[in-house]
Design a protein around this motif. Structure first.
Motif, PDB file in Angstrom:
ATOM      1  N   PRO A 135      -3.030 -14.069  -2.749  1.00 52.93           N
ATOM      2  CA  PRO A 135      -3.801 -13.304  -3.601  1.00 52.93           C
ATOM      3  C   PRO A 135      -4.644 -11.871  -3.409  1.00 52.93           C
ATOM      4  CG  PRO A 135      -4.549 -14.831  -1.963  1.00 52.93           C
ATOM      5  CD  PRO A 135      -2.707 -15.183  -1.805  1.00 52.93           C
ATOM      6  N   PRO A 136      -5.151 -11.194  -3.947  1.00 54.25           N
ATOM      7  CA  PRO A 136      -5.638  -9.830  -3.399  1.00 54.25           C
ATOM      8  C   PRO A 136      -6.732  -9.938  -2.433  1.00 54.25           C
ATOM      9  CG  PRO A 136      -5.876 -10.278  -5.726  1.00 54.25           C
ATOM     10  CD  PRO A 136      -5.302 -11.818  -5.424  1.00 54.25           C
ATOM     11  N   HIS A 137      -6.429  -8.612  -1.357  1.00 52.37           N
ATOM     12  CA  HIS A 137      -7.065  -8.553  -0.425  1.00 52.37           C
ATOM     13  C   HIS A 137      -8.564  -7.433  -0.716  1.00 52.37           C
ATOM     14  CE1 HIS A 137      -3.599  -9.921   2.156  1.00 52.37           C
ATOM     15  NE2 HIS A 137      -3.282  -9.383   1.619  1.00 52.37           N
ATOM     16  N   VAL A 138      -9.497  -8.519  -0.878  1.00 54.10           N
ATOM     17  CA  VAL A 138     -10.759  -7.923  -0.758  1.00 54.10           C
ATOM     18  C   VAL A 138     -12.033  -7.332  -0.031  1.00 54.10           C
ATOM     19  CG1 VAL A 138     -13.097  -8.160  -2.695  1.00 54.10           C
ATOM     20  CG2 VAL A 138     -10.538  -9.316  -2.692  1.00 54.10           C
ATOM     21  N   PHE A 139     -11.926  -5.792   0.051  1.00 53.10           N
ATOM     22  CA  PHE A 139     -12.464  -5.118   1.416  1.00 53.10           C
ATOM     23  C   PHE A 139     -14.251  -5.066   0.810  1.00 53.10           C
ATOM     24  CE2 PHE A 139      -7.820  -4.726   2.432  1.00 53.10           C
ATOM     25  CZ  PHE A 139      -8.687  -5.193   3.607  1.00 53.10           C
ATOM     26  N   GLU A 140     -14.922  -4.888   1.158  1.00 49.26           N
ATOM     27  CA  GLU A 140     -16.752  -4.614   0.819  1.00 49.26           C
ATOM     28  C   GLU A 140     -16.707  -3.001   1.579  1.00 49.26           C
ATOM     29  OE1 GLU A 140     -17.948  -5.417  -1.893  1.00 49.26           O
ATOM     30  OE2 GLU A 140     -16.802  -7.519  -2.327  1.00 49.26           O
ATOM     31  N   TYR A 174      -1.212  -2.120  -2.659  1.00 48.90           N
ATOM     32  CA  TYR A 174      -1.140  -0.768  -3.846  1.00 48.90           C
ATOM     33  C   TYR A 174      -3.004  -1.559  -3.275  1.00 48.90           C
ATOM     34  CZ  TYR A 174      -1.855   1.936  -7.185  1.00 48.90           C
ATOM     35  OH  TYR A 174      -2.440   2.760  -8.403  1.00 48.90           O
ATOM     36  N   ILE A 175      -2.912   0.198  -3.523  1.00 53.33           N
ATOM     37  CA  ILE A 175      -4.828  -0.200  -3.616  1.00 53.33           C
ATOM     38  C   ILE A 175      -5.140   0.169  -4.345  1.00 53.33           C
ATOM     39  CG2 ILE A 175      -6.890   1.078  -2.533  1.00 53.33           C
ATOM     40  CD1 ILE A 175      -5.118   2.499  -0.234  1.00 53.33           C
ATOM     41  N   PHE A 188      -3.423  -5.454  -3.511  1.00 53.40           N
ATOM     42  CA  PHE A 188      -2.238  -5.819  -3.525  1.00 53.40           C
ATOM     43  C   PHE A 188      -1.170  -6.052  -2.638  1.00 53.40           C
ATOM     44  CE2 PHE A 188      -4.116  -4.766  -8.215  1.00 53.40           C
ATOM     45  CZ  PHE A 188      -5.082  -5.528  -8.047  1.00 53.40           C
ATOM     46  N   SER A 189      -0.681  -6.665  -2.132  1.00 57.18           N
ATOM     47  CA  SER A 189      -0.092  -6.630  -1.348  1.00 57.18           C
ATOM     48  C   SER A 189       0.802  -8.144  -1.221  1.00 57.18           C
ATOM     49  CB  SER A 189      -0.096  -6.380   0.412  1.00 57.18           C
ATOM     50  OG  SER A 189       1.424  -6.557   0.994  1.00 57.18           O
ATOM     51  N   ASN A 190       2.194  -8.483  -0.836  1.00 63.85           N
ATOM     52  CA  ASN A 190       2.610  -9.446  -0.166  1.00 63.85           C
ATOM     53  C   ASN A 190       3.101 -10.162   0.676  1.00 63.85           C
ATOM     54  OD1 ASN A 190       4.822  -7.763  -0.416  1.00 63.85           O
ATOM     55  ND2 ASN A 190       5.992  -8.779  -1.675  1.00 63.85           N
ATOM     56  N   ALA A 191       2.458  -9.189   1.573  1.00 66.03           N
ATOM     57  CA  ALA A 191       2.756  -9.313   3.414  1.00 66.03           C
ATOM     58  C   ALA A 191       1.428  -9.964   3.886  1.00 66.03           C
ATOM     59  CB  ALA A 191       2.298  -7.679   4.509  1.00 66.03           C
ATOM     60  N   ASP A 192       1.196 -10.483   4.955  1.00 67.52           N
ATOM     61  CA  ASP A 192       0.659 -11.327   5.611  1.00 67.52           C
ATOM     62  C   ASP A 192      -0.589 -11.139   5.547  1.00 67.52           C
ATOM     63  OD1 ASP A 192       3.554 -12.986   6.036  1.00 67.52           O
ATOM     64  OD2 ASP A 192       3.800 -12.527   8.448  1.00 67.52           O
ATOM     65  N   HIS A 193      -0.730  -9.652   6.282  1.00 73.67           N
ATOM     66  CA  HIS A 193      -2.042  -9.136   5.773  1.00 73.67           C
ATOM     67  C   HIS A 193      -2.075  -7.765   6.234  1.00 73.67           C
ATOM     68  CE1 HIS A 193      -1.308  -8.350  10.789  1.00 73.67           C
ATOM     69  NE2 HIS A 193      -1.898  -7.335  10.695  1.00 73.67           N
ATOM     70  N   VAL A 194      -3.338  -7.390   5.659  1.00 73.06           N
ATOM     71  CA  VAL A 194      -3.097  -5.820   5.199  1.00 73.06           C
ATOM     72  C   VAL A 194      -4.747  -5.297   6.231  1.00 73.06           C
ATOM     73  CG1 VAL A 194      -3.782  -4.473   3.695  1.00 73.06           C
ATOM     74  CG2 VAL A 194      -2.802  -5.811   3.227  1.00 73.06           C
ATOM     75  N   TYR A 236       0.227  -3.667 -10.358  1.00 72.65           N
ATOM     76  CA  TYR A 236       1.067  -3.508  -9.073  1.00 72.65           C
ATOM     77  C   TYR A 236       0.273  -4.867  -8.664  1.00 72.65           C
ATOM     78  CZ  TYR A 236       1.526   1.656  -9.464  1.00 72.65           C
ATOM     79  OH  TYR A 236       1.843   2.415 -10.616  1.00 72.65           O
ATOM     80  N   PHE A 237      -0.409  -5.027  -9.306  1.00 69.64           N
ATOM     81  CA  PHE A 237      -0.841  -6.868  -8.865  1.00 69.64           C
ATOM     82  C   PHE A 237       0.796  -7.548  -9.137  1.00 69.64           C
ATOM     83  CE2 PHE A 237      -1.682 -11.304 -10.998  1.00 69.64           C
ATOM     84  CZ  PHE A 237      -2.319 -11.501  -9.358  1.00 69.64           C
ATOM     85  N   TYR A 238       1.026  -8.093 -10.394  1.00 68.66           N
ATOM     86  CA  TYR A 238       2.593  -8.950 -10.281  1.00 68.66           C
ATOM     87  C   TYR A 238       3.513  -8.587  -9.338  1.00 68.66           C
ATOM     88  CZ  TYR A 238       0.351 -10.136 -15.040  1.00 68.66           C
ATOM     89  OH  TYR A 238       0.080 -11.312 -16.197  1.00 68.66           O
TER      90      TYR A 238
END
Length: 235
Positions: A94-99, A45-46, A61-67, A26-28
């Motif tokens: 780049p992956p969106h990283v949530f803590e 994709y989470i 992972f996403s190819n959108a503007d924001h998540v 899904y990253f690719y």
């Protein structure tokens, strides 16, 4: 996959030896522009099972503007591509990283936006107790046909009452081909589940009759699946 020059299996790649996608798959996908061609589209994709053993660092992972990320329908926060983590700021998407502060069972939901418009959504839910087996077949876009020799993977997924895969399940699954003398299981007919899935390889051997596969394990409900039927006969 087996590299040929060594006995051990190489663990890299976007799918495992049974063609089950890894998170890298899904990253690719996320690194392709959302409208590049007919095989590319907006995606999100989470990369988490969201169970008690999951990391509180959740990568999306996403190819959108924001998540936007939600937990049990409660908004948590939003991330843009410009919020890239270290070592990924040179990626196109780049992956969106949530803590997250702590684990709370339930459903994580990621919604992706382009130019302010929702374009994709993905959910993962904390699995409950393992209840049953759910069989699937990897046809790779080419359904099995009676009278033609073929080989396919059959997956026995250990799921809860909501059909969520129980990722920490390691039950021993027994596979059986019912009533068909031509088709065969290649290798052992008993496999321990890994990440909640046990896999066998089935060869049809030019069979001209229906193939019915069953899977069973102690303490959970069995399942059976018809791999091919009369409507898919070759001529």
């Amino acid at each position: 996959y087996n590299r040929g020059y060594a006995d051990d299996l190489e663990a890299s790649g976007i799918a495992d030896i049974f063609r089950i996608p890894k998170y890298a798959y899904y990253f690719y996908q996320s690194q392709k522009p959302p409208a590049a061609d007919a095989f590319s589209k907006p995606m999100v994709y989470i990369a988490s099972n969201w169970d008690k053993n999951s990391s509180l660092t959740v990568r999306v992972f996403s190819n959108a503007d924001h998540v936007d990320l939600y937990l049990n329908d409660q908004f948590l926060t939003s991330k843009k591509g410009s919020d890239a983590a270290e070592f990924s700021d040179s990626l196109s998407y780049p992956p969106h990283v949530f803590e997250l502060p702590r684990f709370v069972p339930g459903t994580l939901k990621a919604i992706a936006f382009i130019d302010g418009k929702k374009v994709a959504e993905h959910r993962v839910s904390t699995p409950k107790t393992a209840k049953k087996i759910k069989l699937d077949v990897d046809e790779s876009g080419l359904p099995l046909v009676l009278g033609v020799d073929d080989v396919v993977f059959v997956y026995a997924k250990i799921v809860d009452e909501n059909n969520e895969i129980v990722a920490d399940a390691t039950n021993e699954i027994s596979f059986l081909i019912d009533g068909n003398q031509e088709a065969e299981i290649i290798g052992p007919n008993k496999m321990n589940a890994e990440a909640g899935i046990a896999t066998v390889l089935i060869r049809t051997n030019y069979t001209d009759s229906t193939i019915k596969v069953s899977a069973m394990a102690d303490g959970i409900t069995a399942h059976e699946l018809l791999l091919v039927n009369e409507s898919k006969r070759s001529f």
